[in-house]
Design a protein around this motif. Structure first.
Motif, mmCIF file in Angstrom:
data_model
loop_
_atom_site.group_PDB
_atom_site.id
_atom_site.type_symbol
_atom_site.label_atom_id
_atom_site.label_comp_id
_atom_site.label_asym_id
_atom_site.label_seq_id
_atom_site.Cartn_x
_atom_site.Cartn_y
_atom_site.Cartn_z
ATOM 1 N N SER A 302 0.859 -1.179 0.000
ATOM 2 C CA SER A 302 0.000 0.000 0.000
ATOM 3 C C SER A 302 0.897 1.230 0.000
ATOM 4 O O SER A 302 1.687 1.444 0.923
ATOM 5 N N THR A 445 -1.467 -0.891 -4.209
ATOM 6 C CA THR A 445 -2.608 0.009 -4.068
ATOM 7 C C THR A 445 -2.109 1.319 -3.479
ATOM 8 O O THR A 445 -0.931 1.487 -3.202
ATOM 9 N N SER A 449 0.402 3.937 -6.594
ATOM 10 C CA SER A 449 0.238 2.788 -7.480
ATOM 11 C C SER A 449 -0.231 3.217 -8.867
ATOM 12 O O SER A 449 -0.318 2.390 -9.784
ATOM 13 N N GLN A 450 -0.511 4.509 -9.032
ATOM 14 C CA GLN A 450 -0.869 5.025 -10.356
ATOM 15 C C GLN A 450 0.367 5.332 -11.198
ATOM 16 O O GLN A 450 0.258 5.609 -12.386
ATOM 17 N N THR A 468 -2.480 -4.239 -10.082
ATOM 18 C CA THR A 468 -3.212 -3.188 -9.372
ATOM 19 C C THR A 468 -4.703 -3.457 -9.487
ATOM 20 O O THR A 468 -5.155 -4.179 -10.379
ATOM 21 N N LYS A 472 -8.186 2.214 -6.807
ATOM 22 C CA LYS A 472 -6.959 2.223 -6.006
ATOM 23 C C LYS A 472 -7.226 2.227 -4.503
ATOM 24 O O LYS A 472 -6.311 2.016 -3.714
#
Length: 545
Positions: A302, A445, A449-450, A468, A472
């Motif tokens: 995370s 996440t 994570s983008q 992923t 998110k």
């Protein structure tokens, strides 16, 4: 749909994180129907928080970090209004649950439960609850001012390992027992006026129930008070923490427990069905495990304000500098967790410094422009004193492992930061006898994570493919999933895997490790180990001076 057909059931989840409150509505197919959020700093500026918290610095002491409780209450009114504007029909909600940042503690004043039971639907929630708290602020997970109380707690049972065997964790400054002990010792009036102590999760749940909500097993595991085998508060640890504590905590419950139906306040003010179930709220990390639907062999990362690694454990394991919680999906099993304070906020600071505020796209481009291994350069950045090791500061190293003042270019610094963050995590796992070979995949996440370039570094360092979720917000989804699963628990509705967890929705393969990655990064783990050994004595010398 004809008028004679029943409305499809919907399920509501909340996540109260450090910086915002989020809400989501899903249907029985786990599809997201509505989603909204309230950002504390910008939407509630009157509380004067920075990154969702208030930090008090006292010379010669570690920072005290807390959050205004009424800010969270006001945010709840706001998020429900925003969801309604999005089109949510609360009369269709069959069940709701939530998650919240772990370890924070809320102190309800004597008589506050009567206020909860008699709320006036014609008034805002925060106006009616202005005098409901013995302390206007709640210490949160970023607080590190409780060292003496943590040490005392460990001594009460014979040391850190003994405490971890009982509670799943050694004594951490951010954990609830140490926070409570400090309040009881330093703020005696506040403690004596306290009728009930909630975690942030059970506090939010109490608002919906209209009475005090029980602490669930999973979030209760993050307190240094719950015996994770017996699922009861440890009498020895209660006594070592504060007088009369058992009465102020109430009895813990399984994480899937339906605690009752929603308070009449929400029925009258927002149009909820009076039969809407309220499922026990839990901590954000257990909720993320539920939201990502982890299986054995998975590791989740995370990437939020803190970076957190967690995994499904069949049996209790001693994780030095880590934590073991009761599994929120199966109370006979566990989840392992390693938490790092220095996550996205550090990456954001270096992004602003190195891209002149051009943003994450430029950050990713600069990261991609440098080779694996970064020519041997490495950086270890600890803006906050770290949880796993008592380290704070910036530490930069050249190809030969020597300390340097700065890197030659922004792109080298960006890769030094990102590689350093995840090499350190791999180092800790290997020291806990959890080799990278034990993971078949990684599920990422959180906000970072983008960024695919960051995820590629993770894939390479851990030599595993990275997936992923399309959404998110795994902790938020986990809250809604648990609401649905608890509602249909005895009807055995929905597809489930062999662990009893719901199957994940929208899991996408983002990147795989390059073939040469393992031979590049395995030696760098040892280099990272040597650098940490060089850092820790210097930190000790600085403190001594």
């Amino acid at each position: 749909m004809t008028s004679s057909e029943p409305l499809a059931k919907q399920f509501l989840g909340f996540d109260l994180s450090t910086q915002q409150l989020k809400g989501v509505v899903i249907n029985e197919k786990r599809e997201v129907l509505h989603e909204s959020h309230v950002q504390f700093d910008t939407d509630l500026p009157e509380f004067r928080t920075h990154n969702g918290v208030i930090t008090v610095l006292t010379k010669g002491q570690k920072p005290e970090v807390s959050a205004p409780v009424l800010m969270w209450v006001k945010a709840l009114d706001m998020i429900l209004e925003r969801l309604r504007v999005c089109g949510a029909d609360f009369s269709q909600i069959a069940s709701l649950s939530g998650s919240a940042q772990q370890h924070g503690t809320v102190y309800w004043v004597n008589g506050a439960e009567e206020t909860l039971k008699s709320l006036d639907e014609g008034q805002f929630l925060h106006n009616q609850m202005a005098t409901s708290f013995a302390s206007p602020t709640a210490p949160v997970w970023l607080d590190s001012s409780t060292t003496a109380y943590s040490q005392k707690l460990e001594e009460s049972v014979g040391g850190p390992e003994e405490l971890a065997i009982i509670t799943g964790s050694k004594a951490y400054e951010r954990f609830s027992a140490s926070q409570i002990a400090k309040v009881a010792s330093i703020r005696t009036t506040v403690y004596n006026k306290t009728e009930r102590i909630s975690l942030v999760s059970s506090f939010m749940c109490s608002l919906f129930l209209g009475k005090y909500a029980a602490i669930d097993y999973a979030d209760g595991s993050g307190m240094n008070l719950l015996d994770i085998k017996s699922k009861e508060w440890s009498p020895q640890l209660l006594e070592a923490t504060a007088p009369g504590l058992a009465e102020k905590l109430g009895d813990p419950v399984p994480s899937h427990s339906v605690l009752g139906q929603i308070s009449n306040y929400f029925v009258e003010r927002f149009g909820f069905n009076e039969e809407c179930d309220v499922v026990a709220f839990t901590g954000d990390n257990p909720s993320s495990l539920a939201g990502m639907c982890l299986e054995e062999g998975d590791m989740a990362i995370s990437l939020g304000t803190s970076d957190t690694l967690f995994m499904w454990l069949k049996e209790q394991k001693y994780l030095e500098n880590g934590s073991v919680f009761v599994n929120p999906l199966n109370e006979t099993e566990y989840m392992g967790l390693l938490c790092y304070k220095n996550g996205s906020l550090v990456r954001e600071r270096i992004k602003d410094k190195c891209t002149k505020s051009k943003g994450w796209e430029e950050f990713g481009s600069l990261l991609q422009s440098t080779p694996w291994g970064n020519f041997g350069y490495m950086g270890l950045y600890f803006d906050e004193e770290e949880i796993v090791h008592p380290v704070q500061g910036e530490f930069k190293f050249d190809q030969d492992g020597r300390r340097i003042e700065k890197f030659d270019s922004h792109e080298v610094e960006i890769r030094a930061l990102v590689e350093g963050q995840f090499l350190l995590k791999r180092l800790h796992l290997e020291d806990l006898d959890i080799p990278v070979e034990s993971f078949s995949r990684i599920v990422a996440t959180g906000g970072a994570s983008q960024n695919q370039m960051i995820l590629q570094v993770i894939a390479d360092v851990f030599n595993a493919p990275v997936y992923t979720l399309d959404n998110k917000n795994s902790a938020l989804l986990g809250a809604a999933y648990r609401a649905l699963d608890s509602y249909s628990r005895f009807a055995k509705a929905g597809r489930k895997n062999e662990n009893g967890a719901p199957l994940a929705q929208g899991l996408t393969l983002v990147c795989s490790p390059y073939s040469e990655a393992l031979q590049i990064y395995t030696p760098m783990v040892e280099k990272c180990r040597a650098q940490m050994k060089s850092i820790l004595p210097s930190i000790g010398d600085d403190e001594a001076s």
